[in-house]
Motif scaffolding. Structure first.
Motif, PDB file in Angstrom:
ATOM      1  N   PHE A 310     -26.294 -45.445  -1.859  1.00 23.43           N
ATOM      2  CA  PHE A 310     -27.540 -45.753  -1.152  1.00 23.43           C
ATOM      3  C   PHE A 310     -27.187 -45.948   0.318  1.00 23.43           C
ATOM      4  O   PHE A 310     -26.337 -46.784   0.635  1.00 23.43           O
ATOM      5  CB  PHE A 310     -28.148 -47.063  -1.661  1.00 23.43           C
ATOM      6  N   LEU A 311     -27.854 -45.207   1.196  1.00 21.67           N
ATOM      7  CA  LEU A 311     -27.628 -45.387   2.636  1.00 21.67           C
ATOM      8  C   LEU A 311     -28.782 -46.210   3.203  1.00 21.67           C
ATOM      9  O   LEU A 311     -29.956 -45.867   3.020  1.00 21.67           O
ATOM     10  CB  LEU A 311     -27.551 -44.021   3.337  1.00 21.67           C
ATOM     11  N   ASP A 312     -28.434 -47.304   3.881  1.00 16.54           N
ATOM     12  CA  ASP A 312     -29.469 -48.184   4.425  1.00 16.54           C
ATOM     13  C   ASP A 312     -29.665 -47.925   5.914  1.00 16.54           C
ATOM     14  O   ASP A 312     -28.844 -47.276   6.568  1.00 16.54           O
ATOM     15  CB  ASP A 312     -29.065 -49.654   4.173  1.00 16.54           C
ATOM     16  N   LYS A 313     -30.745 -48.507   6.442  1.00 14.07           N
ATOM     17  CA  LYS A 313     -31.102 -48.292   7.853  1.00 14.07           C
ATOM     18  C   LYS A 313     -30.021 -48.808   8.816  1.00 14.07           C
ATOM     19  O   LYS A 313     -29.829 -48.264   9.899  1.00 14.07           O
ATOM     20  CB  LYS A 313     -32.423 -49.019   8.125  1.00 14.07           C
ATOM     21  N   ASP A 314     -29.311 -49.864   8.388  1.00 11.00           N
ATOM     22  CA  ASP A 314     -28.263 -50.428   9.247  1.00 11.00           C
ATOM     23  C   ASP A 314     -26.992 -49.572   9.251  1.00 11.00           C
ATOM     24  O   ASP A 314     -25.977 -49.945   9.840  1.00 11.00           O
ATOM     25  CB  ASP A 314     -27.929 -51.864   8.788  1.00 11.00           C
ATOM     26  N   GLY A 315     -27.039 -48.426   8.559  1.00 12.96           N
ATOM     27  CA  GLY A 315     -25.889 -47.519   8.561  1.00 12.96           C
ATOM     28  C   GLY A 315     -24.893 -47.801   7.440  1.00 12.96           C
ATOM     29  O   GLY A 315     -23.943 -47.051   7.242  1.00 12.96           O
ATOM     30  N   ARG A 316     -25.164 -48.872   6.680  1.00  5.89           N
ATOM     31  CA  ARG A 316     -24.226 -49.209   5.588  1.00  5.89           C
ATOM     32  C   ARG A 316     -24.484 -48.345   4.361  1.00  5.89           C
ATOM     33  O   ARG A 316     -25.633 -48.108   3.990  1.00  5.89           O
ATOM     34  CB  ARG A 316     -24.423 -50.667   5.156  1.00  5.89           C
ATOM     35  N   THR A 317     -23.398 -47.910   3.749  1.00  2.00           N
ATOM     36  CA  THR A 317     -23.544 -47.166   2.493  1.00  2.00           C
ATOM     37  C   THR A 317     -23.081 -48.061   1.342  1.00  2.00           C
ATOM     38  O   THR A 317     -22.006 -48.668   1.427  1.00  2.00           O
ATOM     39  CB  THR A 317     -22.700 -45.872   2.526  1.00  2.00           C
ATOM     40  N   HIS A 318     -23.921 -48.158   0.334  1.00  2.00           N
ATOM     41  CA  HIS A 318     -23.581 -48.957  -0.852  1.00  2.00           C
ATOM     42  C   HIS A 318     -23.227 -47.972  -1.963  1.00  2.00           C
ATOM     43  O   HIS A 318     -24.077 -47.194  -2.386  1.00  2.00           O
ATOM     44  CB  HIS A 318     -24.769 -49.830  -1.261  1.00  2.00           C
ATOM     45  N   TYR A 319     -21.967 -48.009  -2.367  1.00  2.83           N
ATOM     46  CA  TYR A 319     -21.505 -47.031  -3.352  1.00  2.83           C
ATOM     47  C   TYR A 319     -21.658 -47.540  -4.784  1.00  2.83           C
ATOM     48  O   TYR A 319     -21.354 -48.693  -5.068  1.00  2.83           O
ATOM     49  CB  TYR A 319     -20.034 -46.673  -3.102  1.00  2.83           C
ATOM     50  N   MET A 320     -22.085 -46.641  -5.660  1.00  2.58           N
ATOM     51  CA  MET A 320     -22.129 -46.946  -7.094  1.00  2.58           C
ATOM     52  C   MET A 320     -20.833 -46.427  -7.700  1.00  2.58           C
ATOM     53  O   MET A 320     -20.332 -45.390  -7.279  1.00  2.58           O
ATOM     54  CB  MET A 320     -23.266 -46.191  -7.797  1.00  2.58           C
ATOM     55  N   LYS A 321     -20.383 -47.107  -8.723  1.00  2.00           N
ATOM     56  CA  LYS A 321     -19.223 -46.563  -9.433  1.00  2.00           C
ATOM     57  C   LYS A 321     -19.785 -45.678 -10.535  1.00  2.00           C
ATOM     58  O   LYS A 321     -19.675 -45.978 -11.712  1.00  2.00           O
ATOM     59  CB  LYS A 321     -18.382 -47.698 -10.011  1.00  2.00           C
ATOM     60  N   TYR A 322     -20.461 -44.578 -10.082  1.00  2.00           N
ATOM     61  CA  TYR A 322     -21.249 -43.803 -11.041  1.00  2.00           C
ATOM     62  C   TYR A 322     -20.415 -43.045 -12.052  1.00  2.00           C
ATOM     63  O   TYR A 322     -20.899 -42.623 -13.070  1.00  2.00           O
ATOM     64  CB  TYR A 322     -22.211 -42.858 -10.304  1.00  2.00           C
ATOM     65  N   GLY A 323     -19.114 -42.879 -11.739  1.00  2.00           N
ATOM     66  CA  GLY A 323     -18.244 -42.206 -12.698  1.00  2.00           C
ATOM     67  C   GLY A 323     -18.257 -42.931 -14.032  1.00  2.00           C
ATOM     68  O   GLY A 323     -18.008 -42.364 -15.090  1.00  2.00           O
ATOM     69  N   GLU A 324     -18.588 -44.226 -13.950  1.00  2.00           N
ATOM     70  CA  GLU A 324     -18.644 -45.013 -15.188  1.00  2.00           C
ATOM     71  C   GLU A 324     -20.067 -45.066 -15.728  1.00  2.00           C
ATOM     72  O   GLU A 324     -20.374 -45.895 -16.574  1.00  2.00           O
ATOM     73  CB  GLU A 324     -18.156 -46.442 -14.893  1.00  2.00           C
ATOM     74  N   GLY A 325     -20.947 -44.197 -15.194  1.00  2.00           N
ATOM     75  CA  GLY A 325     -22.358 -44.221 -15.597  1.00  2.00           C
ATOM     76  C   GLY A 325     -22.587 -43.818 -17.042  1.00  2.00           C
ATOM     77  O   GLY A 325     -23.226 -42.812 -17.329  1.00  2.00           O
ATOM     78  N   LYS A 326     -22.082 -44.653 -17.928  1.00  2.00           N
ATOM     79  CA  LYS A 326     -22.114 -44.268 -19.345  1.00  2.00           C
ATOM     80  C   LYS A 326     -23.531 -44.207 -19.890  1.00  2.00           C
ATOM     81  O   LYS A 326     -23.888 -43.296 -20.608  1.00  2.00           O
ATOM     82  CB  LYS A 326     -21.321 -45.290 -20.169  1.00  2.00           C
ATOM     83  N   MET A 327     -24.326 -45.208 -19.532  1.00  2.00           N
ATOM     84  CA  MET A 327     -25.646 -45.284 -20.147  1.00  2.00           C
ATOM     85  C   MET A 327     -26.543 -44.155 -19.643  1.00  2.00           C
ATOM     86  O   MET A 327     -27.249 -43.518 -20.426  1.00  2.00           O
ATOM     87  CB  MET A 327     -26.269 -46.642 -19.871  1.00  2.00           C
ATOM     88  N   SER A 328     -26.482 -43.879 -18.339  1.00  2.00           N
ATOM     89  CA  SER A 328     -27.343 -42.808 -17.826  1.00  2.00           C
ATOM     90  C   SER A 328     -26.920 -41.457 -18.390  1.00  2.00           C
ATOM     91  O   SER A 328     -27.775 -40.630 -18.741  1.00  2.00           O
ATOM     92  CB  SER A 328     -27.400 -42.783 -16.299  1.00  2.00           C
ATOM     93  N   MET A 329     -25.615 -41.227 -18.514  1.00  2.00           N
ATOM     94  CA  MET A 329     -25.173 -39.941 -19.044  1.00  2.00           C
ATOM     95  C   MET A 329     -25.507 -39.820 -20.528  1.00  2.00           C
ATOM     96  O   MET A 329     -25.876 -38.749 -21.003  1.00  2.00           O
ATOM     97  CB  MET A 329     -23.669 -39.733 -18.807  1.00  2.00           C
TER      98      MET A 329
END
Ligand SMILES: Cc1ncc(COP(=O)(O)O)c(C=O)c1O
Length: 358
Positions: A310-329
């Motif tokens: 997620f990229l926010d207006k303040d320029g910060r990026t919040h990373y998900m550890k989506y490789g572990e996205g077991k439930m969504s996959m």
């Protein structure tokens, strides 16, 4: 049931058409036939299956000025025995008519809507891709065709269905989300819940910002700029403390059929589902704390696609550890195998298209 007039030129055209064996992408190819129906004198006059081609409009046609327009998006899947089945088309018919009411347009009776979808699918049976996850995407839409510059509801309309053999919506296996903190997509009492062109036109300025920032999808907040609503063309879900969270439906959010289906699947799998308010700032905090472990978008076109950041207006990026996205996959695989007939889904989710010999 009102019959669809089948024009022989349409049949000739579709017989000659073959689909590419390469990556289809989304909405790039279009079937050489389309359904057209005219509404006049207070009723639907006729439904035709025609060769695909331009629609001629007078420059003063109302849709061109006032955007009286609605559409739908749905998919037909090839089953292992080569049967063609539509995924929950009754839901699209109902939502189409809900949009029609909001936009002062005539409803298309559910039976006529479904029959028209079935006819175009039946004639496009050779255009429904074979690979699991690919489909024939149908785009039914309606426009106001009365001529005149007065701002009032049209009395004449055109209903059309075009079809597009399609594959994945996103080229990657995850999406980067841009949080739109300034503009809003919809306000209470407005048209956010309707599938009408204006909502999408209003999202395009943010689309450009999103792409320029190196992201793929815009995330919309409510008019208080605090709570997550949805993306420009899909709904939002996330996993917090092992529970599936999604914004509760309001009149500013599109009632997604994939959203509904994912929630039904999750409940069936005994995953706890929470439909409520999700404040964007709390979500980012929960990601940092490691309590929000997965986030994903869901929609007909994108199915389920994990969010990587997620990229926010303040320029910060919040990373998900989506490789572990077991439930969504897990939910994604389940939905795709139900749609492709590899796994039995809940009763009534697949609508068989009657085979037509031509
Ligand atoms: C704004 C918006 N939200 C959500 C969705 C997802 O809805 P569905 O799952 O019915 O495709 C779509 C796509 O249709 C959309 O355009």
């Amino acid at each position: 049931m009102r019959k669809v007039e089948i024009h022989p030129e349409a049949v000739e055209r579709v017989k000659k058409y073959t689909i590419s064996d390469s990556v289809l992408g989304f909405g790039k190819y279009v079937a050489p036939i389309m359904i057209e129906a005219i509404y006049d004198n207070g009723q639907w006059q006729r439904f035709d299956l025609l060769p695909y081609g331009p629609i001629q409009l007078d420059p003063c046609t109302k849709v061109l000025h006032y955007g009286q327009e609605i559409f739908e998006g749905m998919k037909a899947f090839r089953q292992p025995n080569d049967e063609i089945k539509l995924f929950r088309p009754e839901m699209n018919a109902r939502r189409f008519n809900q949009s029609a009411r909001r936009m002062s347009m005539p409803e298309v009776p559910e039976e006529l809507f479904l029959n028209a979808c079935e006819v175009i699918c039946a004639y496009c049976k050779n255009l429904v891709p074979k690979r699991l996850g690919e489909s024939l995407y149908l785009r039914p839409f309606m426009i106001a065709t009365e001529v005149g510059l007065g701002i009032k509801p049209s009395k004449q309309f055109l209903f059309v269905i075009v079809a597009s053999p399609s594959g994945a919506y996103f080229s990657g296996d995850s999406v980067k989300v841009f949080i739109e903190r300034d503009d809003i997509r919809a306000a209470q009492g407005g048209i956010g819940f309707a599938k009408t062109g204006g909502n999408y036109a209003a999202s395009l300025q943010s689309y450009t910002k999103t792409i320029q920032a190196g992201c793929d999808q815009t995330m919309w907040l409510d008019s208080s700029h605090q709570y997550i609503e949805e993306m420009s063309g899909m709904n939002f879900m996330c996993i917090i403390d092992g529970e599936l969270h999604t914004p509760a439906l309001t009149d500013t959010i599109l009632d997604g059929i994939t959203r509904k289906s994912v929630l039904e699947l999750a409940r069936h799998e005994k995953i706890k589902v929470v439909e409520g308010k999700i404040a964007i700032d709390s979500l980012l905090q929960l990601i940092e704390e490691g309590r929000c472990t997965e986030a994903f978008v869901c929609g007909t076109a994108s199915v389920i696609c994990p969010i990587s950041s997620f990229l926010d207006k303040d320029g910060r990026t919040h990373y998900m550890k989506y490789g572990e996205g077991k439930m969504s996959m897990y939910l994604r695989e389940k939905l795709i195998s139900i749609q492709g007939g590899r796994e039995q889904g809940p009763e009534g989710w697949l609508y068989p298209v009657k085979d037509i010999h031509f």
